[in-house]
Scaffold this active site. Structure first.
Site, PDB file in Angstrom:
ATOM      1  N   THR A 117       1.064  -1.300   0.215  1.00 46.10           N
ATOM      2  CA  THR A 117       0.343  -0.072  -0.014  1.00 46.10           C
ATOM      3  C   THR A 117       1.319   1.313  -0.096  1.00 46.10           C
ATOM      4  OG1 THR A 117      -1.314   1.438   1.542  1.00 46.10           O
ATOM      5  CG2 THR A 117       0.615  -0.160   2.532  1.00 46.10           C
ATOM      6  N   TYR A 141      -2.159   0.547   9.992  1.00 43.04           N
ATOM      7  CA  TYR A 141      -2.036  -0.536   9.000  1.00 43.04           C
ATOM      8  C   TYR A 141      -0.787  -0.227   8.377  1.00 43.04           C
ATOM      9  CZ  TYR A 141      -3.421  -0.523   3.951  1.00 43.04           C
ATOM     10  OH  TYR A 141      -4.199  -1.166   2.919  1.00 43.04           O
TER      11      TYR A 141
END
Ligand code: UDP
Length: 339
Positions: A117, A141
């Protein structure tokens, strides 16, 4: 030989399964259905319900199905949720990935594609962002995904596991043929939220901050259409099969759109002027994330075809309408052939 797709009942993994089957590949899906849907798995794929952290199950799948490569999508993906419950993210995204990688190495698998990501970049001072920027994630995250990148780099050095790490920017849209879309009942990402507001499924929406150092003050993101994103994975598979070395590639278009611009597009495509409330910043949001997408094009030979943001929004809207009109609240009553 088959490809193992973890998280293949989910949004991006599900589109990957479709693309692999469309390309004539054999596919095994491993998904615990925590956020994915059984109906989303097309009949052509073998489905195993279970967890990527279940080592015995993973070892059995790898042996039984003659797995050639693993595409690892299964993960938790909501930034604010990761701030509230970081240990759940470190367990699901990092610890279980470690188990999966270990099983892969022990089974002699040599090809791995990992869903990373742009959140690993944190708040980069350069834009667009090159893959060589030193990662500095600002939320759990992003950190959980970066940990897996490190594990994979070490696993390559130690055991020869070749990996393509794909760093996704903001994924949006749906299958242009209408077979699949973002189906989680609770919207957690901007375009789905705005689309729900346009369809009257929620009472308007909020914009989290218009005081960022960006042209209109709202956050800027590089939105990539899901079929285009999945196409990069197929290129990655071809690259690994051809003996390509481990590589990390950004997946975006190299184009930034602000939150307010996205809201305008959704209003324009839907023809609905839904209420928008400007509220304070959301914790963990970097002001701007735009990919330098040179490498994915040049090294993997990626050619995106769905860059038009209006098309992306229209796909998301068509899917949301269908989900709302035909599905049960948790989506489970949707059949694959007649969603
Ligand atoms: N955002 C917003 N309102 C919402 C949801 C998101 O203003 O209801 C903003 C969010 O603050 C961020 C951008 O939209 O600046 C993209 O957020 P999203 O959660 O879609 O993806 P992220 O970039 O966090 O992965």
């Amino acid at each position: 030989m088959s490809i193992l797709v973890t998280g293949g009942a989910g949004y991006i993994g599900g589109h990957m399964v479709l693309a692999l089957l469309d390309a004539g590949e054999k596919v095994v899906v491993l998904d615990n259905l925590s956020t994915g849907f059984r109906w989303a798995i097309p009949p052509g794929a073998v489905f195993v319900e279970g967890d990527v952290g279940d080592r015995a199950l993973v070892a059995e799948i790898l042996a039984k199905h003659g797995i050639e490569a693993i595409a690892h999508f299964a993960a938790k993906i909501v930034v604010p949720e990761s701030v509230i419950d970081p240990l759940a993210y470190y367990l699901n995204n990092a610890a279980k990935a470690r188990d999966l990688i270990d099983c892969a190495v022990k089974a002699g698998i040599k090809q791995f594609i990992f869903s990373s990501t742009a959140a690993i970049y944190g708040e980069p001072s350069v834009s667009p962002i090159l893959e060589d920027v030193v990662p500095a994630p600002i939320n759990p995250y992003g950190r959980s995904k970066l940990m897996v990148e490190w594990m994979l780099a070490d696993a390559d050095r130690a055991y020869g596991l070749s990996t393509v790490v794909l760093r996704y920017f903001n994924v949006a849209g749906a299958d242009p043929r209408g077979r699949l879309g973002q189906s989680s009942p609770v919207a957690t990402h901007l375009i789905k939220i705005a689309v729900q507001a346009a369809l009257g499924h929620r009472n308007g929406m909020e914009v989290f901050g218009t005081d960022y150092p960006t042209p209109d003050g709202s956050c800027v993101r590089d939105y990539i259409q899901v079929t285009d994103l999945v196409a990069a994975h197929l290129q990655a598979l071809a690259y690994l099969r051809a003996g390509g070395k481990s590589i990390t590639c950004n997946c975006g278009y190299g184009r930034g759109l602000s939150v307010l611009e996205i809201v305008d597009v959704v209003k324009s495509v839907s023809g609905v002027d839904f209420p928008v409330r400007i509220v304070g910043r959301r914790e963990g949001d970097p002001p701007s994330l735009i990919a330098d997408a040179t490498r994915v094009r040049e090294v993997l030979g990626w050619h995106p075809r769905h860059e038009d943001v209006r098309g992306m929004v229209k796909q998301a809207m068509d899917w949301e309408r269908r989900l709302h009109n035909v599905g049960s609240p948790n989506g489970d009553e949707l059949s694959y052939t007649h969603p």
